[in-house]
Scaffold this motif. Structure first.
Motif, mmCIF file in Angstrom:
data_model
loop_
_atom_site.group_PDB
_atom_site.id
_atom_site.type_symbol
_atom_site.label_atom_id
_atom_site.label_comp_id
_atom_site.label_asym_id
_atom_site.label_seq_id
_atom_site.Cartn_x
_atom_site.Cartn_y
_atom_site.Cartn_z
ATOM 1 N N LEU A 123 -45.965 -25.501 -25.944
ATOM 2 C CA LEU A 123 -45.617 -24.442 -26.893
ATOM 3 C C LEU A 123 -44.661 -24.962 -27.970
ATOM 4 C CD1 LEU A 123 -45.099 -21.440 -24.438
ATOM 5 C CD2 LEU A 123 -46.940 -21.710 -26.121
ATOM 6 N N LEU A 124 -43.755 -25.843 -27.541
ATOM 7 C CA LEU A 124 -42.779 -26.389 -28.495
ATOM 8 C C LEU A 124 -43.455 -27.306 -29.499
ATOM 9 C CD1 LEU A 124 -39.809 -26.303 -29.183
ATOM 10 C CD2 LEU A 124 -39.425 -28.264 -27.664
ATOM 11 N N LYS A 129 -46.591 -27.038 -30.454
ATOM 12 C CA LYS A 129 -47.357 -26.167 -31.339
ATOM 13 C C LYS A 129 -46.438 -25.519 -32.374
ATOM 14 C CE LYS A 129 -50.700 -22.351 -31.245
ATOM 15 N NZ LYS A 129 -50.090 -21.629 -32.365
ATOM 16 N N PHE A 130 -45.223 -25.112 -31.893
ATOM 17 C CA PHE A 130 -44.252 -24.498 -32.804
ATOM 18 C C PHE A 130 -43.829 -25.494 -33.884
ATOM 19 C CE2 PHE A 130 -39.709 -24.200 -33.826
ATOM 20 C CZ PHE A 130 -39.682 -22.988 -34.476
ATOM 21 N N SER A 131 -43.592 -26.734 -33.465
ATOM 22 C CA SER A 131 -43.165 -27.756 -34.421
ATOM 23 C C SER A 131 -44.242 -28.031 -35.459
ATOM 24 C CB SER A 131 -42.803 -29.045 -33.678
ATOM 25 O OG SER A 131 -42.403 -30.058 -34.575
ATOM 26 N N ASP A 164 -46.596 -25.953 -36.419
ATOM 27 C CA ASP A 164 -46.767 -24.790 -37.282
ATOM 28 C C ASP A 164 -45.674 -24.663 -38.328
ATOM 29 O OD1 ASP A 164 -49.032 -24.132 -35.904
ATOM 30 O OD2 ASP A 164 -48.071 -22.622 -34.611
ATOM 31 N N CYS A 165 -44.515 -25.299 -38.066
ATOM 32 C CA CYS A 165 -43.398 -25.160 -39.028
ATOM 33 C C CYS A 165 -43.762 -25.767 -40.377
ATOM 34 C CB CYS A 165 -42.144 -25.829 -38.467
ATOM 35 S SG CYS A 165 -41.324 -24.858 -37.171
ATOM 36 N N LYS A 216 -39.233 -26.190 -43.573
ATOM 37 C CA LYS A 216 -38.466 -25.545 -42.496
ATOM 38 C C LYS A 216 -37.249 -26.375 -42.075
ATOM 39 C CE LYS A 216 -41.362 -22.066 -42.022
ATOM 40 N NZ LYS A 216 -42.311 -22.462 -43.084
#
Length: 381
Positions: free
Chosen positions: A351-352, A354-356, A358-359, A363
Motif C-alpha cells: 500500500l505504501l 502504491k501511495f508513493s 500515486d504521489c 508532492k
C-alpha cells in the motif's frame, strides 16, 4: 646651640645637591658604622650615631630640607623663630623603619593594637538539590548545615550561670597597655593588646562549662527554606543572620543556599523558556491535525498544519517557566520529529509503494528541488 652643630650635609658626607637616593645610601653606611651595638661603651660612636640620625631626619624630609637649606640650623631653633622649633627630642621613626629593619631586624618599629571589639560572624554556604518541577513552581525545603552558634547555657557571655565577666585589672577595661623600652634613640612607648584579657577589656574567672568560656558552640542546624517559583540551576538564596555567630556581640553572618536543579526527562530549560521534542506519525505530519504536547501543567493539544516537516518548531506562549518574583512566564517551544514506521507487513508495504507511486511530482518539494540541483550540476560538467 645651633651654631655648635656641624652642617648636616657634612655629617652625611654628601653635597648640597645630593639626590634622595644618595642621602639614604650615605645614611645607611654611617648608621651601620657608628651603631652602638657594634661599639658597646663607646661614647664617641654613640654621639656620632645620634648626629647622623639627626642629619638624616632633616635631609630625608623634603619640607624640613627646604627649611634647612634656607635658614640652616636656625630653622629648628625655638629661639630663632625661623622654623619648626622644638628641636629633635621627639622626632618619629618615619623613614627610618625600613633602614633599621634591614640592619637590625625591625626592632625599632613602633606599633599599636586596637582594643578587640565586636566583629561580624562569617558567612556560610549550603547546597540543596530540587526537582525540575519544584524549581518551576516553587517549594519549601529543609537545609542542614554546621555553624558556630551562641552558647545557650551562658547566652554568649562565656561566663557560668550566676556570674559575669569582670573588668580586666591589668588594663582596667581599656583592652590595651603601654610598654616603655629604652632604645638607642631614647625611650619609646608602644601600645599593645592587653595580654591578660587579649584586648577584650574583660576577663572571665568562672567560665561556662558548656562552651569553656568561648560564648559560642559548633552546632548542626536545620532550617526550612522557601524556594521561589522560577529559580534556576546555580542561583542562590540568602538567609540573613543565619551564618556564624559574631564575636563580642557582633552580628551573625548570612547563609547562602546554592540551588541545584535536577535534569528533566523531557524538558530542557533555556532562560525562562523550556524546550522539548514531540514525535508524530507520518500521517499526522502529512494530514495535520491535533497532536498531544506535554507541558508543565499536564498534556495539552496543539493543531499542526498539513505537510509539517520533521524538525519544525512550534511555540506555546506563556507555557514556560515563571519569572522569579515577577509576573509572566516564558514559552514552551517544541520540535516535531516525524517518526518512520518499522516492521511493516507485506500488505502495508504494498500500500505504501502504491501511495508513493500515486504521489507523482509536486508532492515532495524538497526532494524535487534537490534532484533539480543535481541535474544542473551534471549539465555543467
Amino acid at each position: 646651640m645651633a651654631e655648635n652643630k656641624r652642617d648636616y650635609y657634612e655629617v652625611l658626607g654628601v653635597d648640597k645637591g645630593a639626590s634622595e637616593d644618595e642621602i639614604k645610601k650615605a645614611y645607611r653606611r654611617l648608621a651601620k658604622k657608628y651603631h652602638p651595638d657594634l661599639h658597646p661603651g663607646d661614647a664617641e660612636a654613640e654621639k656620632n650615631f645620634k648626629e647622623v640620625n639627626e642629619a638624616y631626619s632633616v635631609l630625608s624630609d623634603s619640607e624640613k630640607k627646604a627649611k634647612y637649606d634656607q635658614f640652616g640650623h636656625a630653622a629648628f631653633d625655638p629661639a630663632s623663630g625661623a622654623g619648626y622649633g622644638g628641636g629633635f627630642g621627639g622626632f618619629d621613626m618615619g623613614g627610618f623603619g625600613d633602614i633599621f629593619e634591614s640592619f637590625f631586624g625591625g626592632g625599632f618599629t613602633q606599633g599599636s593594637s586596637r582594643r578587640a571589639g565586636p566583629s561580624r560572624g562569617d558567612d556560610l554556604e549550603a547546597r540543596i538539590t530540587i526537582r525540575f518541577e519544584e524549581a518551576a513552581f516553587g517549594c519549601r525545603k529543609e537545609v542542614t548545615y554546621n555553624k558556630i552558634d551562641k552558647c545557650a547555657s551562658c547566652n554568649g557571655s562565656g561566663a557560668a550561670q550566676g556570674s559575669s565577666a569582670e573588668t580586666c585589672s591589668t588594663c582596667r577595661g581599656a583592652g590595651q597597655v603601654r610598654t616603655t623600652q629604652r632604645t638607642i634613640l631614647g625611650m619609646m612607648q608602644t601600645t599593645v593588646a592587653c595580654p591578660s584579657c587579649n584586648g577584650k577589656g574583660k576577663v572571665i574567672k568562672n567560665p561556662c562549662t558548656a562552651c569553656r568560656g568561648n560564648g559560642t558552640l559548633r552546632t548542626r542546624k536545620t532550617l526550612e527554606v522557601t524556594i521561589p517559583a522560577g529559580i534556576d540551576d546555580g542561583q542562590r538564596i540568602v538567609l540573613r543572620n543565619q551564618g556564624n555567630e559574631g564575636a563580642m556581640g557582633g552580628g551573625a553572618g548570612d547563609l547562602y543556599v546554592s540551588v541545584s536543579v535536577a535534569r528533566h526527562e523531557i524538558f530542557v530549560r533555556q532562560g525562562n523558556n523550556i524546550h522539548c521534542d514531540v514525535p508524530i506519525t507520518f500521517a499526522e505530519a502529512a494530514l495535520g491535525g491535533e497532536i498531544t504536547v506535554p507541558t508543565l501543567n499536564g498534556n495539552a493539544t496543539y493543531r499542526i498544519p498539513e505537510g509539517t516537516q520533521t524538525g519544525t518548531k512550534f511555540t506555546m506562549r506563556g507555557k514556560g517557566i515563571q519569572y522569579v518574583n515577577a509576573r509572566g512566564s516564558g514559552d514552551l517551544i517544541f520540535t516535531v520529529i516525524v517518526e518512520t514506521p518499522k516492521n511493516l507487513t507485506d500488505e502495508q508495504k504494498e500500500l505504501l509503494l502504491k501511495f508513493s507511486g500515486d504521489c507523482g511530482e509536486g508532492k515532495y518539494s524538497k526532494r524535487d528541488r534537490y534532484f533539480d540541483k543535481l541535474k544542473q550540476l551534471f549539465k555543467k560538467k
